[in-house]
Motif scaffolding. Sequence first.
Motif, PDB file in Angstrom:
ATOM      1  N   MET A   1      22.339  39.560 -41.588  1.00  8.01           N
ATOM      2  CA  MET A   1      23.172  39.066 -40.505  1.00  8.01           C
ATOM      3  C   MET A   1      24.547  39.728 -40.602  1.00  8.01           C
ATOM      4  N   ASN A   2      25.052  40.125 -39.483  1.00  7.04           N
ATOM      5  CA  ASN A   2      26.340  40.806 -39.427  1.00  7.04           C
ATOM      6  C   ASN A   2      27.468  39.822 -39.771  1.00  7.04           C
ATOM      7  N   PRO A   3      28.376  40.178 -40.697  1.00  5.77           N
ATOM      8  CA  PRO A   3      29.437  39.243 -41.100  1.00  5.77           C
ATOM      9  C   PRO A   3      30.499  39.021 -40.019  1.00  5.77           C
ATOM     10  N   LEU A   4      30.498  39.809 -38.963  1.00 11.03           N
ATOM     11  CA  LEU A   4      31.486  39.637 -37.902  1.00 11.03           C
ATOM     12  C   LEU A   4      31.052  38.643 -36.831  1.00 11.03           C
ATOM     13  N   ILE A   5      29.808  38.191 -36.889  1.00  5.36           N
ATOM     14  CA  ILE A   5      29.305  37.309 -35.839  1.00  5.36           C
ATOM     15  C   ILE A   5      30.005  35.950 -35.873  1.00  5.36           C
ATOM     16  N   ILE A   6      30.169  35.370 -37.047  1.00  7.62           N
ATOM     17  CA  ILE A   6      30.752  34.031 -37.142  1.00  7.62           C
ATOM     18  C   ILE A   6      32.214  34.023 -36.676  1.00  7.62           C
ATOM     19  N   PRO A   7      33.081  34.940 -37.138  1.00 10.24           N
ATOM     20  CA  PRO A   7      34.451  34.922 -36.605  1.00 10.24           C
ATOM     21  C   PRO A   7      34.504  35.199 -35.102  1.00 10.24           C
ATOM     22  N   LEU A   8      33.649  36.070 -34.618  1.00 11.57           N
ATOM     23  CA  LEU A   8      33.631  36.389 -33.192  1.00 11.57           C
ATOM     24  C   LEU A   8      33.227  35.164 -32.371  1.00 11.57           C
ATOM     25  N   ILE A   9      32.194  34.474 -32.799  1.00  6.99           N
ATOM     26  CA  ILE A   9      31.764  33.271 -32.092  1.00  6.99           C
ATOM     27  C   ILE A   9      32.840  32.191 -32.172  1.00  6.99           C
ATOM     28  N   SER A  10      33.518  32.072 -33.309  1.00  3.28           N
ATOM     29  CA  SER A  10      34.585  31.072 -33.454  1.00  3.28           C
ATOM     30  C   SER A  10      35.730  31.344 -32.492  1.00  3.28           C
ATOM     31  N   VAL A  11      36.132  32.588 -32.370  1.00  2.73           N
ATOM     32  CA  VAL A  11      37.226  32.937 -31.466  1.00  2.73           C
ATOM     33  C   VAL A  11      36.823  32.691 -30.018  1.00  2.73           C
ATOM     34  N   ILE A  12      35.620  33.082 -29.654  1.00  2.74           N
ATOM     35  CA  ILE A  12      35.144  32.870 -28.286  1.00  2.74           C
ATOM     36  C   ILE A  12      35.054  31.377 -27.978  1.00  2.74           C
ATOM     37  N   ALA A  13      34.539  30.589 -28.927  1.00  3.79           N
ATOM     38  CA  ALA A  13      34.437  29.136 -28.712  1.00  3.79           C
ATOM     39  C   ALA A  13      35.822  28.506 -28.584  1.00  3.79           C
ATOM     40  N   GLY A  14      36.777  28.966 -29.380  1.00  2.00           N
ATOM     41  CA  GLY A  14      38.137  28.447 -29.279  1.00  2.00           C
ATOM     42  C   GLY A  14      38.763  28.756 -27.931  1.00  2.00           C
ATOM     43  N   LEU A  15      38.568  29.968 -27.443  1.00  2.00           N
ATOM     44  CA  LEU A  15      39.112  30.339 -26.137  1.00  2.00           C
ATOM     45  C   LEU A  15      38.459  29.540 -25.012  1.00  2.00           C
ATOM     46  N   ILE A  16      37.156  29.342 -25.102  1.00  2.00           N
ATOM     47  CA  ILE A  16      36.462  28.546 -24.085  1.00  2.00           C
ATOM     48  C   ILE A  16      36.978  27.114 -24.107  1.00  2.00           C
ATOM     49  N   MET A  17      37.208  26.564 -25.295  1.00  2.00           N
ATOM     50  CA  MET A  17      37.728  25.206 -25.405  1.00  2.00           C
ATOM     51  C   MET A  17      39.107  25.095 -24.761  1.00  2.00           C
TER      52      MET A  17
END
Length: 112
Positions: A1-17
């Motif tokens: 699993m790519n280690p950049l997926i979790i930070p990327l998803i976290s940032v996107i989820a924060g922006l959506i929130m």
Amino acid sequence: MNPLIIPLISVIAGLIMIVFLRYFQNMERMSMIEKGLNPFDNQSIKRNRISPDNTLRFGLLLVGAGLGLLIGAIIAPYTQSEGIQVALVMIFGGAGLLLSYVIQIKNDRKSQ
């Protein structure tokens, strides 16, 4: 699993929130305007503004959490516990909130 997926998803989820929170806040204000109320007289909107009470509360919370991290980093090599840092952050963060409560109570008694 790519280690950049979790930070990327976290940032996107924060922006959506943030976008949804602003959208619902705007909907709340528009419905108040339709009813003929001033949205800035509402207590729920006033509590979101920065006040000395909130500043003291968050400041002491962050100081307590930082102190918990520091002490946890010092103690962690000498203990067998995995969650010592998390526990100390919670303990010292809670102590910071309790301290802010005590200070606020003293200030309220002084002003009366």
